[in-house]
Design a protein around this motif. Structure first.
Motif, PDB file in Angstrom:
ATOM      1  N   GLN A  34       0.840  -1.196   0.000  1.00 12.42           N
ATOM      2  CA  GLN A  34       0.000   0.000   0.000  1.00 12.42           C
ATOM      3  C   GLN A  34       0.877   1.248   0.000  1.00 12.42           C
ATOM      4  O   GLN A  34       1.754   1.394   0.856  1.00 12.42           O
ATOM      5  CB  GLN A  34      -0.884   0.002   1.247  1.00 12.42           C
ATOM      6  N   PRO A  35       0.664   2.181  -0.952  1.00 12.06           N
ATOM      7  CA  PRO A  35       1.403   3.439  -0.901  1.00 12.06           C
ATOM      8  C   PRO A  35       0.954   4.254   0.314  1.00 12.06           C
ATOM      9  O   PRO A  35      -0.227   4.249   0.652  1.00 12.06           O
ATOM     10  CB  PRO A  35       1.033   4.151  -2.201  1.00 12.06           C
ATOM     11  N   VAL A  36       1.912   4.887   1.000  1.00  5.73           N
ATOM     12  CA  VAL A  36       1.608   5.720   2.166  1.00  5.73           C
ATOM     13  C   VAL A  36       2.339   7.051   2.024  1.00  5.73           C
ATOM     14  O   VAL A  36       3.220   7.208   1.190  1.00  5.73           O
ATOM     15  CB  VAL A  36       2.019   5.023   3.489  1.00  5.73           C
ATOM     16  N   THR A  37       1.977   8.003   2.870  1.00  6.25           N
ATOM     17  CA  THR A  37       2.621   9.311   2.857  1.00  6.25           C
ATOM     18  C   THR A  37       4.089   9.164   3.224  1.00  6.25           C
ATOM     19  O   THR A  37       4.426   8.508   4.214  1.00  6.25           O
ATOM     20  CB  THR A  37       1.938  10.260   3.862  1.00  6.25           C
ATOM     21  N   ARG A  38       4.961   9.778   2.419  1.00  5.48           N
ATOM     22  CA  ARG A  38       6.412   9.668   2.665  1.00  5.48           C
ATOM     23  C   ARG A  38       6.804  10.543   3.838  1.00  5.48           C
ATOM     24  O   ARG A  38       6.640  11.740   3.824  1.00  5.48           O
ATOM     25  CB  ARG A  38       7.199  10.085   1.425  1.00  5.48           C
ATOM     26  N   LYS A  39       7.352   9.911   4.868  1.00  6.79           N
ATOM     27  CA  LYS A  39       7.893  10.619   6.035  1.00  6.79           C
ATOM     28  C   LYS A  39       9.364  10.268   6.213  1.00  6.79           C
ATOM     29  O   LYS A  39       9.943  10.516   7.255  1.00  6.79           O
ATOM     30  CB  LYS A  39       7.096  10.271   7.290  1.00  6.79           C
ATOM     31  N   LEU A  40       9.924   9.680   5.167  1.00  9.52           N
ATOM     32  CA  LEU A  40      11.324   9.275   5.179  1.00  9.52           C
ATOM     33  C   LEU A  40      12.198  10.513   4.990  1.00  9.52           C
ATOM     34  O   LEU A  40      12.126  11.168   3.955  1.00  9.52           O
ATOM     35  CB  LEU A  40      11.569   8.270   4.050  1.00  9.52           C
ATOM     36  N   PRO A  41      13.030  10.865   5.998  1.00  8.32           N
ATOM     37  CA  PRO A  41      13.908  12.027   5.854  1.00  8.32           C
ATOM     38  C   PRO A  41      14.828  11.849   4.646  1.00  8.32           C
ATOM     39  O   PRO A  41      15.410  10.785   4.457  1.00  8.32           O
ATOM     40  CB  PRO A  41      14.721  12.046   7.153  1.00  8.32           C
ATOM     41  N   ASP A  42      14.920  12.867   3.829  1.00 12.19           N
ATOM     42  CA  ASP A  42      15.739  12.838   2.617  1.00 12.19           C
ATOM     43  C   ASP A  42      15.313  11.719   1.672  1.00 12.19           C
ATOM     44  O   ASP A  42      16.107  11.258   0.855  1.00 12.19           O
ATOM     45  CB  ASP A  42      17.234  12.700   2.951  1.00 12.19           C
ATOM     46  N   GLY A  43      14.073  11.275   1.804  1.00 13.91           N
ATOM     47  CA  GLY A  43      13.575  10.206   0.948  1.00 13.91           C
ATOM     48  C   GLY A  43      13.299  10.694  -0.459  1.00 13.91           C
ATOM     49  O   GLY A  43      13.180  11.878  -0.737  1.00 13.91           O
ATOM     50  N   TYR A  44      13.192   9.733  -1.341  1.00 15.63           N
ATOM     51  CA  TYR A  44      12.948  10.000  -2.742  1.00 15.63           C
ATOM     52  C   TYR A  44      11.785   9.119  -3.196  1.00 15.63           C
ATOM     53  O   TYR A  44      11.743   7.929  -2.882  1.00 15.63           O
ATOM     54  CB  TYR A  44      14.209   9.678  -3.550  1.00 15.63           C
ATOM     55  N   GLY A  45      10.854   9.678  -3.916  1.00 20.29           N
ATOM     56  CA  GLY A  45       9.768   8.878  -4.475  1.00 20.29           C
ATOM     57  C   GLY A  45       8.759   8.450  -3.432  1.00 20.29           C
ATOM     58  O   GLY A  45       8.614   9.060  -2.381  1.00 20.29           O
ATOM     59  N   LYS A  46       8.077   7.368  -3.730  1.00 23.14           N
ATOM     60  CA  LYS A  46       6.998   6.884  -2.881  1.00 23.14           C
ATOM     61  C   LYS A  46       7.505   5.942  -1.795  1.00 23.14           C
ATOM     62  O   LYS A  46       8.555   5.336  -1.918  1.00 23.14           O
ATOM     63  CB  LYS A  46       5.963   6.146  -3.729  1.00 23.14           C
ATOM     64  N   VAL A  47       6.707   5.845  -0.732  1.00 26.21           N
ATOM     65  CA  VAL A  47       6.954   4.902   0.357  1.00 26.21           C
ATOM     66  C   VAL A  47       5.788   3.922   0.355  1.00 26.21           C
ATOM     67  O   VAL A  47       4.641   4.297   0.100  1.00 26.21           O
ATOM     68  CB  VAL A  47       7.065   5.630   1.712  1.00 26.21           C
TER      69      VAL A  47
END
Length: 157
Positions: A73-86
């Motif tokens: 399931q795609p979720v809101t990206r809260k990954l610091p310095d993340g790229y693209g979808k989570v």
């Protein structure tokens, strides 16, 4: 008049004939792009790919002792310095008897200031803390990063 068209992967297209489309219908069309995918995978293993094709999970034979409903399931990206979808991979309480493969697609145009070898894959624990996964293997032809894991959680590049 509005017409809905259902396509594989949960994509819904709307067509309008001479009338303005209500905002609620546009929101419905946009929500269809955040659809989760679920597949039952058993002891023989299997593969599950997200509706957008950006993440796939390969579960080898013997990794599960019985049938399990596996969800991406795609979720809101809260990954610091993340790229693209989570993506949230569930069930979170699952423990595989053998490592499963996670393959994530990256957009070549979005990484023009770096190289795929410098990208990483991260996962989030139940307390919300992010960790680097095992060093991913980049594939410059298919624009993917591949790693392995024995658990599910939220995953991103």
């Amino acid at each position: 008049m509005h017409t809905f068209h259902q396509y594989p992967g949960g994509i819904i297209a709307l067509t309008s004939f001479g009338m303005k489309m209500p905002k609620q219908w546009l929101i419905l069309a946009l929500i269809s792009f955040a659809v989760s995918c679920t597949k039952t995978i058993g002891a023989n293993g299997g593969t599950l790919t997200s509706a957008d094709g950006n993440i796939s999970i390969v579960i080898p034979a013997g990794a599960l002792s019985g049938d399990k409903a596996i969800t991406v399931q795609p979720v809101t990206r809260k990954l610091p310095d993340g790229y693209g979808k989570v993506y949230r991979l569930t069930p979170h309480d699952i423990s595989f008897q053998q490592p499963v493969t996670i393959r994530m697609r990256y957009n070549e145009d979005s990484i023009k200031n770096t190289v795929p070898e410098l990208l990483g894959i991260a996962y989030q624990d139940q307390q919300g803390k992010w960790f680097h996964a095992a060093a991913p293997v980049p594939d410059k032809v298919s624009h993917t990063l591949t790693t392995t894991t024995t658990h599910f959680s939220d995953w991103g590049i």
